[in-house]
Design an enzyme around this catalytic site. Sequence first.
Site, short mmCIF file in Angstrom:
data_model
loop_
_atom_site.label_atom_id
_atom_site.label_comp_id
_atom_site.label_asym_id
_atom_site.label_seq_id
_atom_site.Cartn_x
_atom_site.Cartn_y
_atom_site.Cartn_z
CB CYS B 64 -4.75 -5.29 -1.84
SG CYS B 64 -4.84 -5.54 -3.63
CB ALA B 67 -2.53 -2.62 -5.70
NE ARG B 98 1.51 2.42 -9.96
CZ ARG B 98 1.76 3.33 -9.00
NH1 ARG B 98 0.81 3.79 -8.25
NH2 ARG B 98 2.98 3.75 -8.78
CG HIS B 196 5.93 -2.19 -2.59
ND1 HIS B 196 5.73 -1.18 -1.66
CD2 HIS B 196 5.14 -1.88 -3.64
CE1 HIS B 196 4.86 -0.32 -2.14
NE2 HIS B 196 4.48 -0.73 -3.34
#
Lengths: 460, 543
Positions: B64, B67, B98, B196
């Site tokens: 999503c 994230a 991550r 992003h």
Amino acid sequence: MILRHTTKEVKERTALTVNPAKTCQPIGAMYAALGVHGCLPHSHGSQGCCSYHRSTLTRHYKEPVMASTSSFTEGSSVFGGQANLLQAIDNIFGIYDPDIIAVHSTCLSETIGDDLGQIVGKAKDDGKIPEGKHVVQASTPSYVGSHVTGYANMVEAFVKYFSFNTNEKIRQVNLLSGWVEPSDMREIKRITEMMDIKSVLLPDTSDVLDTPMTGKYKMYPKGGTTVDEIVSMGNSMKTVAMGEWCSKKAAIMLDNKCKVPFSLTDVPIGLSATDRFVQALSTAGKVSIPEIISEERGRLIDVITDMHQYFYGKRVALWGDPDTLIPLVEFLVDIDMKPVYIVSGTPGKRFDKRMEEILSEKVPEAKYKNGPQADMFLMHQWIKEEPVDLLIGNTYGKYISRDEGIPFVRLGFPILDRIGHSYFPTVGYQGAIRILEKILGEIMDEQDAKSPEESFELVM
Amino acid sequence: MPNKKNYTNGLPDPSELKEEILKKYPRKVAKKRAKAMIVNDPSEGQEIMANVRTIPGIITQRGCTYAGCKGVVLGPTRDIINITHGPIGCGFYSWLTRRNQTKPAEGEDNYMPYAFSTDMQDENIVFGGEQKLKTAIREAFEIFKPSAISIFSTCPVGLIGDDVHAVAREMKAELGINIFGFSCEGYRGVSQSAGHHIANNGIFKHVVGNTDRERTGKFQVNLMGEYNIGGDAFEIERIFEECGITLLSTYSGNSTVESFAYSHTADLNMVMCHRSINYIAEMMEEKYGVPWIKVNFIGAESTAKSLRKLADYFGDDELKAKVEEVIEREMAKVKKVAEEVKPKVEGKLAMMFVGGSRAHHYQDLFKELGIRTVSAGYEFAHRDDYEGREVIPNIKIDADTRNIEDLEVTKDEEHFRDDLVTKKAKLEKEGYTFKDYQGMMPEMSKNALVVDDVNHWETEKLIEFYKPDIFCAGIKEKYVVQKYGVPLKQLHSYDYGGPYAAFGGAVNFYKEMERMLATNIWKLVDAPWKHEPEIVGSISIEA
């Protein structure tokens, strides 16, 4: 120091959680649903949750974890997710053909107020659920309780949907396993078989999350409680529910709906909890406890007496889920260790009471807390105030272990950096021996690494 | 079913496979998926459907917006306290999962090993969570004294109407440090990609340009879209240092908030992951005149090419000589390993389905070993990542993406680099290309099957059809694929190995391929008694 910002001084927090000792409901619902044969878990929310939950379970088990999602967009977040779920049900049965879709919700669908029961009802009316197939739903808002709550809600949903009392009593005992590993489920079944009791275990992730490599992938592995078994739970003599947080809801549902009485026991971790579990089983199944069980118990006692010098008085810090922590802390007290710091992010009033019962006399100095801000940051601060000899909990403890130089036993969820936890049980007398082996291994490794050359020992 | 030997004369036509996959779908789904699966022909400008909403129930691998924003772009910056405003899950799952490595100097802040959350409860949903968020920010400030705090919204935040930006402004005024919020609710957009964009906007608005800094070297650059998974950025940093290039800021592997603040003073932006960071690169050019080029440090040859392109930009003979010296020295080491590994793995078939960038970049590494990519795709890339940036004017923005803000950026008169604009114009005249991302499809073989947002069903069919020797994807696919007896290389987490970037990374990757493709265990999957004639049972006990 990796956790260099963790201060010794504890400042009271009322809003900020740092390094939580819990996660959110839906992952528990997903795990529970995987313990039902032919079932595909479905996450009714935006797809990020589903990916995170699958990833976390996969990293823990190193196994495929399947689940689908309603993949909400901004539009469905405003107008409701009914169309998404109806479409998903259609696609899932058409493409992936499970026997059951087990739908759980997320904070998104709960906040907008999607009524899962109504949507599933509509799917049925619209003929989207093929003959002989099922859609089960559980409401699992992430802003209530924890992953443990989600697990409990899904298990409850299964018995609510399937279990049925036809007034034909079966000489059978229902076992609600609580959130334990596939190996633990296997061990619970082994103990029950040794006692010659016919049982249904719900959920059962053995042969689902520990499948063999054969060169062929099976989307629905051979394990999992079957629909027929869950249906038959309504006709059982009794339910033994393991773990108040995980299993009580489903036990009450079975009692209310099917008039199957239950006894609530702890998850059988350690000596006393396993004793009580075995006794509860014997009462429920109306059988006497066979000698081989007493012998297994005897072997555990033997290990404890042999190794007592290494356990006595050692200070331990633990974090995790209430149903695991309660019997584990009791076990540590049984072997004369001192569980001094215990945190669980999972709320619930009974936690304090149980801890007090176990600790007030034997370890009066113990600090324990659950619910909001009962996190690993707080526990680490306590450790900085006065250190401990051992840490027991999930993988996130490795940072504290490294910084403070404290031996660390991995137990709980999730364990992301080791294997074995899903293959070797920690429940029952055998599981208790394994816990002791792990504790002792860590303590002896520490001694071997730090002792001066002249007192470096060959024999313990 | 194609036979492996057919692959010697190019890849087999997978049209039949595509038909078989689509046959299983309801009509509407089939129509949509057909446009997301392209039998590649690089000689034609083919169009793929990408960055559209996920089909419910299809078993996507996508995540999503939260994230994409918190997990990917902002997560790797070590000295910002990232507070997740929401119930506990989002913060928990993005806690250290991550592998963004970071290396603070002695005494420097590093909050990456911590997870901060407002852990919203039902009363916060009912009565709003702004007060709790404010208190959480105060508590974080009192305990940690950070230089910056950011707030990440999760699904319920937008729905209940908590204004995280207003809270950020108020707290910034109260506490005197930089505090900013992100409206990265999970339901926005259709994937990580929207996150992003939102992250890019937020950093650009609240951080970039906050500090000026004296020049520290002759060649100042930023590396964008490199998140230092498994130490990738460390390896690139090493090469830059040896070449005498000053790396001002990396977005955002091994980064600090201050490094973003003065990043506008660079002479050039180099874009690694086009998908996640092209927005900042574009905005920085508009506002400050800093041009950007696409680079790729995955693959030894690609690294050499990117370094040469960088040296050409500065046009400095000393730098060019230094770059050639480093390339020669490093390539000697790389070639030695390649010569050993290549004969063992050449001709093998690979498939890769990764995020929004690596499914392309890693094809270069495989090419160096003679491994062929038969099928590839992204989870959440856009058409420009598949087809090249020239299609951008033709991309239709649909209803799901329309609400992601496009920042209005104007020229910063004080800091704008007219000298760089002049330099760019001159270089372009000489044939040097900027913003030069051609996308993945033109570089793939004819008949390779390109699949956007691949799902579980399609993955199964692809494996059955191609019988690949290696499959590259993520953790959710890993054990599914391996149950088929096909090794899977995680190209998100690198299976906890790496680095794989630049020259040292190529050596690591070659060795990893040697290990994965030569390992014994796949040959031992069947028990020996499955191949031997069955022993007929007998009740007699004679030998």
